[in-house]
Design an enzyme around this catalytic site. Structure first.
Site, PDB file in Angstrom:
ATOM      1  N   ARG A  86     -33.044   8.444  21.375  1.00 20.87           N
ATOM      2  CA  ARG A  86     -32.911   8.370  19.923  1.00 20.87           C
ATOM      3  C   ARG A  86     -31.714   9.189  19.453  1.00 20.87           C
ATOM      4  O   ARG A  86     -30.974   8.785  18.554  1.00 20.87           O
ATOM      5  CB  ARG A  86     -34.200   8.866  19.250  1.00 20.87           C
ATOM      6  CG  ARG A  86     -34.221   8.642  17.760  1.00 20.87           C
ATOM      7  CD  ARG A  86     -35.587   8.891  17.167  1.00 20.87           C
ATOM      8  NE  ARG A  86     -35.976  10.291  17.266  1.00 20.87           N
ATOM      9  CZ  ARG A  86     -37.195  10.746  16.991  1.00 20.87           C
ATOM     10  NH1 ARG A  86     -38.144   9.915  16.596  1.00 20.87           N
ATOM     11  NH2 ARG A  86     -37.474  12.025  17.088  1.00 20.87           N
ATOM     12  N   LYS A 188     -31.732  10.270  13.020  1.00 24.85           N
ATOM     13  CA  LYS A 188     -32.189  11.618  12.663  1.00 24.85           C
ATOM     14  C   LYS A 188     -30.987  12.501  12.355  1.00 24.85           C
ATOM     15  O   LYS A 188     -30.527  13.257  13.216  1.00 24.85           O
ATOM     16  CB  LYS A 188     -33.029  12.178  13.822  1.00 24.85           C
ATOM     17  CG  LYS A 188     -34.187  13.043  13.362  1.00 24.85           C
ATOM     18  CD  LYS A 188     -35.154  13.297  14.494  1.00 24.85           C
ATOM     19  CE  LYS A 188     -36.232  14.265  14.078  1.00 24.85           C
ATOM     20  NZ  LYS A 188     -37.203  13.683  13.129  1.00 24.85           N
ATOM     21  N   GLU A 224     -41.793   6.070   4.264  1.00 25.54           N
ATOM     22  CA  GLU A 224     -42.015   7.343   4.955  1.00 25.54           C
ATOM     23  C   GLU A 224     -42.846   8.287   4.097  1.00 25.54           C
ATOM     24  O   GLU A 224     -42.818   8.218   2.873  1.00 25.54           O
ATOM     25  CB  GLU A 224     -40.676   8.042   5.249  1.00 25.54           C
ATOM     26  CG  GLU A 224     -39.780   7.274   6.180  1.00 25.54           C
ATOM     27  CD  GLU A 224     -39.662   7.895   7.570  1.00 25.54           C
ATOM     28  OE1 GLU A 224     -40.451   8.790   7.924  1.00 25.54           O
ATOM     29  OE2 GLU A 224     -38.765   7.453   8.297  1.00 25.54           O
TER      30      GLU A 224
HETATM   31  C1  LIG Z   1     -38.415  13.084  13.107  1.00 26.66           C
HETATM   32  C2  LIG Z   1     -38.933  12.216  12.007  1.00 26.66           C
HETATM   33  C3  LIG Z   1     -40.174  11.554  12.083  1.00 26.66           C
HETATM   34  C4  LIG Z   1     -41.130  11.753  13.229  1.00 26.66           C
HETATM   35  O1  LIG Z   1     -40.634  11.348  14.466  1.00 26.66           O
HETATM   36  P1  LIG Z   1     -41.333  11.860  15.806  1.00 26.66           P
HETATM   37  O2  LIG Z   1     -40.505  11.291  16.887  1.00 26.66           O
HETATM   38  O3  LIG Z   1     -42.707  11.326  15.806  1.00 26.66           O
HETATM   39  O4  LIG Z   1     -41.311  13.338  15.750  1.00 26.66           O
HETATM   40  C5  LIG Z   1     -40.538  10.723  11.039  1.00 26.66           C
HETATM   41  N1  LIG Z   1     -39.749  10.541   9.959  1.00 26.66           N
HETATM   42  C6  LIG Z   1     -38.554  11.168   9.847  1.00 26.66           C
HETATM   43  C7  LIG Z   1     -37.729  10.938   8.643  1.00 26.66           C
HETATM   44  C8  LIG Z   1     -38.108  12.015  10.858  1.00 26.66           C
HETATM   45  O5  LIG Z   1     -36.927  12.632  10.741  1.00 26.66           O
END
Ligand SMILES: *Cc1c(COP(=O)(O)O)cnc(C)c1O
Length: 345
Positions: A86, A188, A224
């Site tokens: 990712r 991210k 989200e």
């Molecule tokens: C990191 C994140 C998540 C959760 O991702 P995981 O891989 O389950 O930790 C969900 N939404 C957003 C906006 C994120 O930045």
């Protein structure tokens, strides 16, 4: 059972989610088209050029993952290659040089092993939070990709993200968007988080846990929950999670999808979740590495306040999903092939 003696004396059961300086972090620099060998460092500050693109133009991305202490005293990681992959996608979108997946996992293992004393004991519910990040650095002023990059991984012990564990909390729909329809919602990156600070603060001012973002194009579908993904359990026991190109693909969410189907025998679906159809769900929750699962008591929309299972008690399916996932993460339940990576044997 092996007793794990730590040389770090902390109140392991009552840790929050706050920065704590641990002994070592991994640091690697990219210069002249390649990554250097990388090394552990005891220095927890970073000195960079005032012209660094990360500072002005948001050329920065990160990951969040955890190391878990098992009953036998081993330390294990949960699906670390998924975080590495990712991050490579985040890097590609921001024109940063990806850190190779195998080197990423090795770096994470090295940092966790070096900070072994900081990994909370089994049974405390606490974990070692792992924060890999990459920033564009070097002398620059124009809008262009950086000439140099820093990749680093640091760690700290953390307790439950949402205080009170599996106790439902309430959320409010935000009028703001966290991402544009074809923007950076699925990666991210720091910029998404800067933009979420105000909507999050407004929600907290009104005594909600956080805000819920709708799809940026039509504002009719849930995307989200703060910085976590949404899921709902329908009245006929189907695990449903929204599908959209502007949602961050949560590793926790994809793990729950798999476990709901293969461990709990549920039907699962990734599809649109309409705000005016919340009554199709008997339970709802938010999921992500930091919180694992946070049950959603109710959602405040512009029209009304919708309660799912209960404002005070977690629903049975949410609880079962949480128990199953955390049992795998802490090594109490056999994991699907390749999900668990040992740091110490
Ligand atoms: C990191 C994140 C998540 C959760 O991702 P995981 O891989 O389950 O930790 C969900 N939404 C957003 C906006 C994120 O930045």
């Amino acid at each position: 059972m092996t007793v794990v003696k730590s040389t770090v004396d902390l109140d392991w059961e009552n840790l929050g989610f706050s920065y704590l300086k641990t002994d070592y972090r991994y640091v690697s620099y990219w210069k002249n088209g390649e990554w250097d060998a990388g090394a552990l460092s005891t220095e927890n500050t970073v000195t960079i050029s005032e012209g660094s693109p990360a500072l002005h133009y948001g050329q920065s991305c990160f990951e969040g993952m955890k190391a878990y202490r098992t009953k036998d005293g081993d330390i294990q990681l949960f699906r670390p290659e998924e975080n590495a992959k990712r991050m490579a996608k985040s890097c590609e979108r921001l024109m940063m040089p990806a850190f190779p997946v195998d080197k990423f996992v090795e770096a994470v293992k090295e940092v966790v092993a070096a900070n072994e004393a900081w990994v909370p004991p089994y049974g405390t519910g606490s974990t070692l939070y792992i924060r890999p990040y990459m920033i564009g650095i070097g002398d620059n002023i124009g809008v262009r990709p950086a000439s140099e990059y820093l990749f680093s991984v640091f760690v700290m012990p953390v307790g439950a993200y949402f205080k009170g564990g599996l106790v439902p909390t309430n959320f409010i729909i935000s009028d703001f968007d966290r991402a544009a329809p074809h923007g950076t919602g699925a990666i991210k990156v720091g910029g998404n988080y800067a933009a979420s600070l105000m909507p999050g603060a407004l929600a907290k001012q009104r005594h909600f846990s956080d805000c819920i973002y709708l799809d940026p194009a039509t504002h009719t579908k849930i995307e989200e929950v703060g910085s976590a993904n949404f899921f709902g359990i329908t009245h006929d026991n189907e695990f449903v999670t929204p599908s959209s190109p502007s949602i961050l693909p949560s590793i926790t969410k994809y793990s729950l999808l798999y476990l709901a189907e293969h461990y709990l025998g549920m039907k699962v679906a990734e599809r649109d979740v309409y705000l005016n159809r919340l009554d199709e769900f008997s339970e709802a929750g938010a999921c992500g590495t930091a919180a694992v699962i946070s049950p959603i008591g109710g959602i405040q929309t512009n029209e009304d306040f919708h309660v799912f299972y209960s404002e005070t008690e977690v629903g049975p399916v949410t609880e079962k999903l949480y128990a199953t996932l955390t049992a795998i993460q802490f090594g109490d339940l056999p994991a699907p092939e390749g999900w668990v990576v040992k740091v110490t044997a």
